[in-house]
Enzyme design. Structure first.
Site, short mmCIF file in Angstrom:
data_model
loop_
_atom_site.label_atom_id
_atom_site.label_comp_id
_atom_site.label_asym_id
_atom_site.label_seq_id
_atom_site.Cartn_x
_atom_site.Cartn_y
_atom_site.Cartn_z
CD GLN A 203 36.39 38.22 49.06
OE1 GLN A 203 36.62 38.31 47.86
NE2 GLN A 203 35.70 37.19 49.56
NE ARG A 223 42.29 42.07 50.34
CZ ARG A 223 43.26 43.01 50.41
NH1 ARG A 223 42.96 44.28 50.28
NH2 ARG A 223 44.50 42.65 50.59
CB ALA A 244 34.06 41.50 40.73
CG HIS A 245 35.94 38.40 44.21
ND1 HIS A 245 35.43 37.90 45.39
CD2 HIS A 245 35.13 37.96 43.24
CE1 HIS A 245 34.35 37.19 45.13
NE2 HIS A 245 34.15 37.22 43.83
CG ASN A 246 39.78 35.97 42.73
OD1 ASN A 246 38.87 35.89 43.53
ND2 ASN A 246 41.06 35.77 43.07
#
Length: 346
Positions: A203, A223, A244-246
């Protein structure tokens, strides 16, 4: 109720702070904030929900903050304000305690890398760890046993409570509040499968929190995989939320407890997600969306408004009957379609 603060105020002082109209003796002093039912003779109470109007006549409070329309029914001095609940929010800050862990200074057991830069009046409590390249703004508080990873930036006036973990490169704006057990900047859930086993995807993005953000206890904000996960200004996030990511969350939005947001979903400005709401990945919610508790959102929403899914609780016998009928919905829909076609052909 345990009192952690010895501050007291005159009603005249509080009225000036709130922009409220005082009805009664402004020299009366109060040293606490309470409900109509529980208030003592040195407390100020508030009436923001008319469901509690029944408790007004019997309150023992020294004064009550309420809507101007209710002043004539108040048996004690009153602070009249158009939005009593907002007034309550402002009033609560007058009586908020200043705890020893927030009173300034670096505890001798704290571990601070030589390359970290600390602003003025920074507090670092016992056994906290400040990594290499970290920047802490003025009046930042880092609670006991918290870890601020390498190259993080924490804006001025931010309060990080005990037991928080900030992974490397996290950016937090000014005046944020991060509650205990929160983890910000952990790896997003990214793996590729080769047919027999999983391979981790590193990540490479970060996490950016805007100004005036609050993050509840035991909440995780992952991240980004390539770009950053971004939380806008004045976003309020409750406890045990998973982001969650993004994911991107727009300014002034609020997420209640146990919300789960899958990767790369964008939530607009001024959105509200009730407790237990789940958002699937790669969706977009426009500004002004309100999703009620325990709803599952699997498609993007491009019109502001209130959205719901799921069913409320009911007696088990009735639920079992409805569950059977739910399984028959497709069959019933096909029969209706055939009947409509038949009628159209007549």
């Amino acid at each position: 109720m345990t009192r952690y603060s010895s501050q007291d105020f005159t009603l005249a002082d509080l009225a000036q702070r709130l922009g409220a109209t005082l009805h009664g003796d402004g020299t009366v002093r109060v040293d606490g904030l309470s409900t109509l039912q529980d208030a003592g003779t040195t407390d100020i109470a508030f009436l923001a929900n008319r469901a509690y109007l029944k408790d007004l006549a019997s309150t023992r409070a020294a004064a009550v903050m309420l809507h101007p329309d209710l002043v004539s029914q108040c048996p004690v001095p009153a602070l009249a304000i158009d939005n009593p609940y907002l007034g309550y929010a402002h009033l609560s800050r007058c009586f908020a305690p200043i705890l020893p862990s927030q009173s300034g200074g670096i505890h001798p057991t704290a571990v601070i890398d030589d390359s970290a830069r600390l602003g003025d009046d920074v507090t670092v409590a016992a056994h906290a760890v400040i990594g290499a390249g970290v920047t802490l703004g003025d009046r930042v508080t880092i609670g006991a046993n918290s870890v601020v990873g390498e190259y993080c930036t924490v804006g001025e006036g931010t309060l990080i409570h005990a037991g928080v973990a900030l992974y490397h490169g996290v950016i937090i704006g000014a005046r944020a509040i991060i509650h205990g057990g929160a983890v910000i900047g952990g790896d997003g859930f990214g793996f590729a499968h080769d047919g027999s086993r999983w391979h981790k995807i590193e990540q490479l993005g970060g996490v950016i929190l805007g100004d005036d953000v609050e993050v509840g206890s035991c909440t995780s904000i992952d991240r980004g995989a390539l770009d950053d996960t971004v939380i806008g200004n004045d976003v309020k996030i409750d406890s045990q939320v998973q982001i969650a990511h993004n994911v991107h969350i727009g300014d002034h939005s609020a997420l209640a407890g146990c919300v789960g947001i899958a990767g790369s979903t964008h939530v607009g400005r001024h959105c509200q997600l009730g407790g237990g709401v789940g958002l699937a990945g790669h969706l977009t919610l426009c500004d002004g969306v309100n999703v009620t508790g325990m709803s599952l959102v699997t498609n993007s929403i491009d019109e502001p408004g209130i959205y719901s899914s799921g069913t409320g609780s009911m007696p088990n016998a009735l639920w079992r009957k409805n569950a059977v009928r739910f399984k028959q919905l497709d069959q019933l829909a096909r029969r209706i379609t055939r009947l409509e076609r038949h009628n159209e052909g007549e």
